[in-house]
Motif scaffolding. Structure first.
Motif: not given
Length: 799
Positions: A350-372
């Motif tokens: 979650l930490l690795r994917r919480a801060r999203r990168l610009a551009g098309p290769h950024s990993p999709p965000p984690v589901s808000r339900r999972i984070v909650a």
């Protein structure tokens, strides 16, 4: 000029508060002489559950008219076997008999008693026992110190001979068993020690028979007791593992209808085995030996119920609770450590994917339900220890399935507390859960301490009377949770005010916590108060931002040293028997025996380090923080840069918990208890600050302010509403607030120190109404910059 002397003034405030709390003592006038003779009657293995009007009528009547309590029989060995208990009784300090022992059990007492003249006796093994306790045990115990303090003593039975033998092995007067009329024997010396037998086994019928025989022997003693005598009956030891609490009754002039207590326990209804020797000497009006006893004289306190059955129910219930606590505590802390490890592993992706990168290769965000869900689990695991402490308000130990009842009550409390935090106003803010959890933990532990620390005694996350180390005030786990909760609460509150007021807030909250920890009326932990003072000084020094410079570290060190010196001066002015741990240590240093105290502390630290599950919690917390949260992708450095008061609270907690553990002989236990609260909250706050890192304000909605970090109005809401956690305002024109605050190692620039940094610390997390703007990241810098915006469409840009 005032700002220049602020560190000095704050240091003085903390020191004065601490010395005032530590120096104040309850009014405890020393006991006076109450008897011309003392008879110590011991029954190995006797517990309050063995006492009833039918099987033990003599002891029942004696308890009805005298004072009673629960006896902790700790000695140099665990469990305390009968020979160890008798030896400790005569030494007034923790002692142990040398020889082989089978694991978890007690060997037959192979005590050789010789009677060369038919009057006294001799123990040929006594010199080896004295050497064993001097060379192999860390207490500096001298067996036979009690008999050495009187001119003449009597021993009846082999166990009593062990207690009454002088250091060279001589027993003044000895009888293998009670004669038909023991009046002449008991009246021949001022001190008599009588072995009434042993109550052994787990079979109820067998225990009743043993208790009945001991009661018949006690009847002969009471019938022949000298005039104006004090009779003490004690269950001097265990007979097998595990350890239990035992009977202690005092009957004589001035001991009518009360509870027994002593300065070594500070808890009504509790005595230690090492208290009996100083009690006997004090009752006789004799001075204590040159090498002080570890115990303290017993005194009577009022408040015992008139009905003896109701009065006995309290110590019997305490014995059941202490026995259940031992069985439950191990798996509770084991499950807590496992939960921390599992959540640490779950947080990493979650930490690795919480801060999203610009551009098309950024990993999709984690589901808000999972984070909650993970956030709720982090809150739950942080509240596990306060919930387990509060669970002792329910008598879960009285059922047949005590562990299951405790688990059910604790889980229910965790769920309730987590729901309370979840629906607390401000939960959606970055620091909302951290402040709520810290406040709940501080209130739970603080309320228990203010009400007498009744939940900690024999509690699963408290301390056990069976261990004999502490009977009142704050325990190791409670201290860790309280200092972590109070410092995090201070940091959370300080972050909500202007920079120049933050040290005052930290000192106000932390100083109050020092008083609670150090006051002998409350926490009664002088070492914890000194450690917390150092933590508060560090937190106050860096709460405005910046690093822990040499000057700030000097002020923090001076605060701890000033408090220590101030309390030492006050403590050394007290009588020897009333001094605290610090005063006794300095006295030992002056006498050349301070090495024993250092040896005991180092031994306790090592044993705790290798045996305690809290060590696992501390190690797991350090690994998660160092190898994940403090990494560029971990978010903790970003959190520290935006919220310097929170960074200060974390630093103060780490320093205070380590100092308290090492100086108190608890190794990493205090740090482990503090980490159980701090580490989950650090992970949660890091997740949120990373999740907000790409939020942007809309152009034209910010409030302009003059240049500089302190100029103009502060507010985290772009519409000019209520200030957010940190209190900084977004600059007019938008789009640069979070970028300016994102430098992971920062904390000194205007928006960074201001705290909120716009929506980065805002009231609406990403995915809940905030407008996202794609950003381009400067290579290697870790700072996002906005490259453009489309006119007429605020908040939307191109990366």
């Amino acid at each position: 000029m005032l700002r220049r002397f602020t560190p000095v003034l704050l240091t003085l405030v903390v020191v004065v508060l601490g010395v005032t709390a530590l120096a104040a003592r309850p009014d405890s006038s020393p006991p006076r002489r109450t008897a011309d003779y003392v008879v110590l009657a011991g029954v190995a293995g006797l517990r309050w559950s063995d006492v009833d009007p039918q099987s033990t009528p003599t002891l029942w009547r004696m308890a009805q008219q005298g004072s009673i309590g629960s006896l902790s029989t700790r000695s140099a060995h665990r469990p305390t076997c009968p020979v160890d208990g008798w030896l400790t009784l005569g030494a007034g300090s923790y002692a142990g008999w040398n020889g082989s022992r089978r694991p978890g059990g007690c060997p037959p007492a192979a005590v050789t008693v010789e009677q060369p003249d038919g009057i006294g006796a001799n123990l040929p093994d006594q010199e080896r026992v004295v050497a064993y306790n001097a060379d192999r045990q860390p207490w500096g115990t001298v067996p036979g110190s009690l008999s050495e303090s009187v001119r003449c003593s009597v021993a009846v039975g082999p166990g009593a001979a062990v207690a009454a033998a002088r250091p060279f092995g001589r027993v003044d007067r000895y009888a293998p068993a009670l004669p038909a009329d023991p009046a002449g024997l008991l009246g021949s010396c001022v001190l008599s020690i009588v072995d009434l037998g042993t109550v052994n086994g787990t079979d109820p019928a067998g225990r009743r028979a043993d208790a009945r025989r001991a009661d018949e022997a006690l009847a002969k003693v009471l019938a022949a007791r000298p005039q104006r005598s004090l009779v003490l009956v004690a269950g001097v030891s265990d007979t097998e593992a595990p350890a239990r609490l035992h009977v202690v009754v005092a009957d004589g002039p001035g001991w009518e209808h009360g509870w027994l207590t002593s300065a070594s326990t500070g808890r009504e209804g509790y005595l230690q085995l090492v208290d009996l020797a100083p009690t006997a000497l004090t009752a006789l009006g004799r001075p204590m030996p040159e090498r002080l006893f570890l115990g303290r004289p017993a005194v009577k306190v009022e408040g015992r119920p008139d009905d003896l059955a109701s009065a006995i129910a309290a110590p019997a219930d305490a014995d059941r609770e202490a026995a259940a606590q031992r069985a439950v505590a191990g798996w509770f802390f084991g499950l807590l450590a496992a939960a921390q490890i599992i959540l640490a592993v779950a947080v990493l992706p979650l930490l690795r994917r919480a801060r999203r990168l610009a551009g098309p290769h950024s990993p999709p965000p984690v589901s808000r339900r999972i984070v909650a869900t993970v956030e709720l689990l982090l809150v739950a695991v942080a509240l596990a220890v306060p919930a387990a402490l509060l669970a002792d308000a329910v008598p879960w130990w009285r059922g047949d399935h005590a562990g299951a009842y405790f688990a059910g009550v604790t889980v229910a409390l965790i769920v309730g507390a987590t729901a309370l935090v979840r629906f607390t106003p401000g939960h959606d803010r970055t620091l909302g859960p951290l402040g709520a959890v810290a406040g709940v933990a501080t209130l739970v532990v603080g309320a228990d301490v203010l009400s007498g620390a009744r939940l900690q005694l024999n509690g699963v996350v408290g301390y056990s009377a069976l261990e004999g180390g502490r009977f009142s005030g704050l325990g190791t786990v409670g201290l860790g949770v309280f200092l972590a909760g109070s410092l995090l609460s201070a940091g959370w509150l300080a972050q909500r005010v202007r920079r120049q007021w933050r040290p005052m807030v930290v000192v106000a909250v932390g100083g109050l916590a020092v008083v609670v920890v150090g006051s002998p009326y409350l926490g009664a932990d002088s070492i914890g108060a000194i450690a917390l003072t150092a933590g508060v000084a560090v937190a106050a020094a860096i709460s405005t931002g910046g690093w822990l410079t040499v000057s700030r570290l000097v002020w923090a060190t001076m605060a701890g040293l000033a408090l220590t010196i101030g309390f030492a001066v006050v403590d050394l002015r007290r009588p020897v028997e009333e001094r605290g741990a610090l005063g006794r240590f300095l006295t030992a240093l002056g006498e050349g025996t301070g090495g024993l105290t250092v040896h005991r502390s180092s031994t306790a630290n090592f044993q705790t380090l290798v045996n305690s599950p809290l060590t696992v919690l501390a190690v797991v917390g350090v690994l998660l923080v160092w190898f994940a949260l403090l990494q560029p992708w971990g978010g903790l450095m970003r959190l520290f840069g935006i919220y310097p008061a929170i960074r200060a609270a974390f630093a103060g907690t780490a320093l205070a918990s380590v100092i308290a553990g090492l100086l108190g002989g608890a190794a990493l236990d205090v740090a482990g208890a503090a980490g159980a609260l701090v580490v989950p909250m650090a992970a949660l706050a890091s997740l949120r600050v990373l999740d907000h890192s790409t939020d942007r304000t809309q152009p034209g909605t910010g409030q302009p302010r003059p240049d500089g970090p302190e100029g103009g109005p502060s507010g985290g809401d772009p519409t000019g509403g209520r200030p957010d956690d940190g209190g900084g305002a977004a600059r007019a024109g938008g789009g640069t607030d979070a970028a300016a605050a994102a430098s992971d190692g920062g904390g000194t620039a205007g928006p960074v120190d201001g705290g909120a940094g716009g929506p980065d610390a805002g009231t609406r997390p990403a995915g809940r109404g905030a407008t996202r703007v794609p950003v381009a990241r400067a290579a290697g810098s870790g700072v996002s910059t906005v490259t453009g915006a489309v006119a007429g469409r605020p908040g939307v840009g191109t990366g």
